[in-house]
Enzyme design. Structure first.
Site, PDB file in Angstrom:
ATOM      1  N   LYS A  52       0.842  -1.201   0.000  1.00 21.71           N
ATOM      2  CA  LYS A  52       0.000   0.000   0.000  1.00 21.71           C
ATOM      3  C   LYS A  52       0.879   1.253   0.000  1.00 21.71           C
ATOM      4  O   LYS A  52       0.588   2.235  -0.703  1.00 21.71           O
ATOM      5  CB  LYS A  52      -0.953  -0.036   1.197  1.00 21.71           C
ATOM      6  N   GLN A  96      -4.731  -1.690   9.242  1.00 21.87           N
ATOM      7  CA  GLN A  96      -4.563  -3.024   8.648  1.00 21.87           C
ATOM      8  C   GLN A  96      -5.184  -4.091   9.560  1.00 21.87           C
ATOM      9  O   GLN A  96      -4.872  -4.157  10.752  1.00 21.87           O
ATOM     10  CB  GLN A  96      -3.062  -3.296   8.425  1.00 21.87           C
ATOM     11  N   ASP A 119     -11.309   2.180   3.371  1.00 20.85           N
ATOM     12  CA  ASP A 119     -11.580   0.743   3.236  1.00 20.85           C
ATOM     13  C   ASP A 119     -13.080   0.489   3.066  1.00 20.85           C
ATOM     14  O   ASP A 119     -13.489  -0.627   2.739  1.00 20.85           O
ATOM     15  CB  ASP A 119     -11.105  -0.004   4.492  1.00 20.85           C
TER      16      ASP A 119
END
Ligand code: NAP
Length: 284
Positions: A52, A96, A119
């Site tokens: 990422k 994460q 997300d």
């Protein structure tokens, strides 16, 4: 014999488009920033976070990494999220997953400001996805939709089967297919007659987390087969939920693992971050 859907190539195209848009926005003195938070030492999470960060570099975003020790408490993590919620440099916040067991993931997701929730896991964004009125799309399902579009196969009117009903992949995946007018069946561990249901699918998406779970008897001749799985085979080698070699001749289109859905997830995260920056700066 299947045509391979090259997720690396499609993701490179998407990122190039994002890079160009970000460069235009930069000319107005606007920097785009993504905060990436990782807790603990899970090696897979480390790889994902590095990917990422690398993608941020590729598209010209600034990434801010926060690496916290395994013993970080839930309230410490929430404090960091709240700080990032108020940080003007940060357009998107990514925590994460999975988090260490003592931290409630939902509590953390709920703490992220919905307009920075790149997300698309916050209940508010999930609700927007449900009603089909959204700014952020969940990254992995959105990436799958791009890959399906790449085949030229229309979702409208097709039998679509999603194996898996997680909040992160299966459920939003089914919703995006439904928005495109697919006739969608969601399968899970209690589904009866799974193989027969899958074998009727024009578009089959596997998000099970079990290596080589999908076998040729579950694949309709010529189907689009999308493999979300990131698993390890008996030799510890990365593989997907689909027995790729065995299904290759039967599928019409198939994604490899690695190089299929994985790179698309990261590209969609970049797209959501760009969207967040555009909304914040009234560039739409
Ligand atoms: P998950 O939360 O563990 O969900 C797995 C789903 O599979 C569950 O709904 C489960 O059903 C279902 N399932 C398990 N065994 C089954 C069986 N025998 N028959 C039918 N369904 C079964 O996993 P996830 O987070 O959705 O991830 C799925 C896979 O995708 C994993 O390999 C993960 O690593 C990978 N992944 C990849 C990306 C990417 O970017 N490529 C992103 C996210 C995830 P129940 O609900 O009944 O338990």
């Amino acid at each position: 014999m299947a045509q391979i859907i090259d997720g690396k190539a499609v993701s490179a195209k998407v990122k190039e488009q994002i890079r160009k848009e970000a460069a235009e926005i930069k000319k107005q003195g606007i920097e785009i920033g993504l905060a990436v938070v990782i807790v603990g030492n899970d090696p897979a999470s480390r790889v994902y976070v590095n990917n990422k960060k690398k993608a941020c570099e590729e598209v010209g975003f600034t990434s801010y990494e926060y690496t916290l020790p395994e013993e970080t408490t839930e309230s410490e993590l929430i404090s960091l999220v709240e700080k990032l919620n108020g940080d003007d440099r940060v357009n998107g916040i990514l925590v994460q997953l999975p988090l260490p067991k003592h931290i409630d993931e939902n509590a953390i997701i709920n703490a992220i400001r919905p307009d920075k929730d790149v997300d698309a896991f916050h209940p508010q964004n999930v609700g927007h996805i449900m009603i089909g009125d959204f700014n952020f799309l969940p990254c992995t399902p959105a990436g799958v939709m791009e890959l399906i579009a790449e085949t030229g196969v229309e979702v409208c009117g097709k039998n679509c089967v999603v194996i898996g009903r997680s909040n992160i992949v299966g459920k939003p995946m089914a919703m995006l297919l439904l928005h495109k007018h697919g006739t969608v069946t969601i399968c899970h561990s209690r589904t009866k007659g799974l193989a027969e249901i899958c074998a009727r699918a024009d578009i089959l998406v596997a998000a099970v987390g079990k290596p080589k779970f999908v076998t040729p008897d579950m694949v309709k001749e010529g189907a689009v087969v999308i493999d979300v799985g990131m698993d390890r085979d008996e030799n510890g080698k990365l593989c997907g939920d689909v027995d790729y070699a065995a299904c290759f001749d039967k599928a019409g289109y198939i994604t490899p693992v690695p190089g299929g859905v994985g790179p698309m997830t990261v590209a969609m995260l970049m797209r959501n971050t760009l969207t967040a920056a555009k909304i914040k700066n009234n560039i739409m």
